[in-house]
Design a protein around this motif. Sequence first.
Motif, PDB file in Angstrom:
ATOM      1  N   LYS A 189      12.336   2.903 -23.933  1.00 41.70           N
ATOM      2  CA  LYS A 189      13.061   1.746 -23.407  1.00 41.70           C
ATOM      3  C   LYS A 189      12.119   0.864 -22.584  1.00 41.70           C
ATOM      4  O   LYS A 189      12.136  -0.360 -22.698  1.00 41.70           O
ATOM      5  CB  LYS A 189      14.245   2.211 -22.551  1.00 41.70           C
ATOM      6  N   ILE A 190      11.289   1.499 -21.778  1.00 45.00           N
ATOM      7  CA  ILE A 190      10.333   0.753 -20.945  1.00 45.00           C
ATOM      8  C   ILE A 190       9.344   0.003 -21.831  1.00 45.00           C
ATOM      9  O   ILE A 190       9.083  -1.180 -21.629  1.00 45.00           O
ATOM     10  CB  ILE A 190       9.618   1.701 -19.964  1.00 45.00           C
ATOM     11  N   TYR A 191       8.785   0.699 -22.831  1.00 43.28           N
ATOM     12  CA  TYR A 191       7.799   0.075 -23.717  1.00 43.28           C
ATOM     13  C   TYR A 191       8.392  -1.069 -24.534  1.00 43.28           C
ATOM     14  O   TYR A 191       7.659  -1.942 -24.995  1.00 43.28           O
ATOM     15  CB  TYR A 191       7.174   1.102 -24.653  1.00 43.28           C
TER      16      TYR A 191
ATOM     17  N   TYR B 275      10.977   0.878 -12.765  1.00 45.81           N
ATOM     18  CA  TYR B 275      12.206   0.800 -11.968  1.00 45.81           C
ATOM     19  C   TYR B 275      11.995  -0.077 -10.738  1.00 45.81           C
ATOM     20  O   TYR B 275      12.894  -0.822 -10.341  1.00 45.81           O
ATOM     21  CB  TYR B 275      12.695   2.196 -11.584  1.00 45.81           C
ATOM     22  N   SER B 276      10.802  -0.021 -10.163  1.00 42.60           N
ATOM     23  CA  SER B 276      10.483  -0.899  -9.025  1.00 42.60           C
ATOM     24  C   SER B 276      10.458  -2.359  -9.471  1.00 42.60           C
ATOM     25  O   SER B 276      10.960  -3.241  -8.776  1.00 42.60           O
ATOM     26  CB  SER B 276       9.135  -0.517  -8.411  1.00 42.60           C
ATOM     27  N   TYR B 277       9.870  -2.608 -10.631  1.00 43.83           N
ATOM     28  CA  TYR B 277       9.806  -3.949 -11.219  1.00 43.83           C
ATOM     29  C   TYR B 277      11.209  -4.522 -11.420  1.00 43.83           C
ATOM     30  O   TYR B 277      11.504  -5.651 -11.029  1.00 43.83           O
ATOM     31  CB  TYR B 277       9.044  -3.853 -12.548  1.00 43.83           C
TER      32      TYR B 277
ATOM     33  N   GLU C 134       3.456  -8.096  -8.830  1.00 44.61           N
ATOM     34  CA  GLU C 134       2.590  -7.221  -8.045  1.00 44.61           C
ATOM     35  C   GLU C 134       3.246  -5.862  -7.832  1.00 44.61           C
ATOM     36  O   GLU C 134       2.566  -4.839  -7.762  1.00 44.61           O
ATOM     37  CB  GLU C 134       2.217  -7.887  -6.720  1.00 44.61           C
ATOM     38  N   THR C 135       4.564  -5.839  -7.770  1.00 41.93           N
ATOM     39  CA  THR C 135       5.289  -4.576  -7.644  1.00 41.93           C
ATOM     40  C   THR C 135       5.063  -3.719  -8.885  1.00 41.93           C
ATOM     41  O   THR C 135       4.780  -2.518  -8.770  1.00 41.93           O
ATOM     42  CB  THR C 135       6.797  -4.843  -7.441  1.00 41.93           C
ATOM     43  N   ALA C 136       5.165  -4.309 -10.059  1.00 41.27           N
ATOM     44  CA  ALA C 136       4.972  -3.571 -11.316  1.00 41.27           C
ATOM     45  C   ALA C 136       3.561  -3.013 -11.401  1.00 41.27           C
ATOM     46  O   ALA C 136       3.367  -1.837 -11.736  1.00 41.27           O
ATOM     47  CB  ALA C 136       5.256  -4.487 -12.506  1.00 41.27           C
TER      48      ALA C 136
ATOM     49  N   THR D  27      10.129   3.975  -1.908  1.00 44.32           N
ATOM     50  CA  THR D  27      11.457   4.566  -2.082  1.00 44.32           C
ATOM     51  C   THR D  27      11.689   4.994  -3.528  1.00 44.32           C
ATOM     52  O   THR D  27      12.159   6.108  -3.789  1.00 44.32           O
ATOM     53  CB  THR D  27      12.546   3.567  -1.634  1.00 44.32           C
ATOM     54  N   VAL D  28      11.355   4.128  -4.464  1.00 50.29           N
ATOM     55  CA  VAL D  28      11.540   4.452  -5.881  1.00 50.29           C
ATOM     56  C   VAL D  28      10.673   5.658  -6.263  1.00 50.29           C
ATOM     57  O   VAL D  28      11.121   6.543  -6.999  1.00 50.29           O
ATOM     58  CB  VAL D  28      11.239   3.230  -6.783  1.00 50.29           C
TER      59      VAL D  28
END
Length: 174
Positions: free
Chosen positions: A6-8, A49-51, A63-65, A136-137
């Motif tokens: 799913k991510i890919y 999930y952070s992204y 930058e989060t990703a 947190t994630v």
Amino acid sequence: MSALNKIYSDEKYIDLVCDILDNKDFNKLKENKHHGLNRYEHSVKVSYYSYKLAKSLKLNYKETARAGLLHDFFNDTDLTGKKRKLSAFYHPYKSLENSTKTFYVSEMEQDIIISHMFPLIPHKIPKYAESWLVSTVDKLVAIYEMGYSYSRLLSYRLPNLYILLLLISKHTIL
């Protein structure tokens, strides 16, 4: 569809991080056990999930990703026991060193990487909302992974445990 598939399939996310995912040194994380799985998969999940959360919160999702992927960018396949446990305290420094040697890493990304083990490393307080988010994630994904890993382990051993308990109870009753 598995979580990684799913991510890919999220092209916008992949476009932001493809240079990291294609890096040969980063791909060596697949060889590192982490919470019963491997560090590569853990890092991808934390990053994604952070992204997604950063996007929905209107934070700096790019930058989060990227920093989410790099937060555990260190190799410790040869560590065991006490040394492996101690790596919790020094791996953010090693991850930051590896990240800055291999990629351009912004000030925010550096803070996300170095502070992701807060409060275990109490003097590295996150400076940005994005840093708090990844920290947190990371913990939530780790808890899920450990639970999944140990539940699988327990399910394989449960019949043996049941037989052992029956034998013990039979022995103590007689």
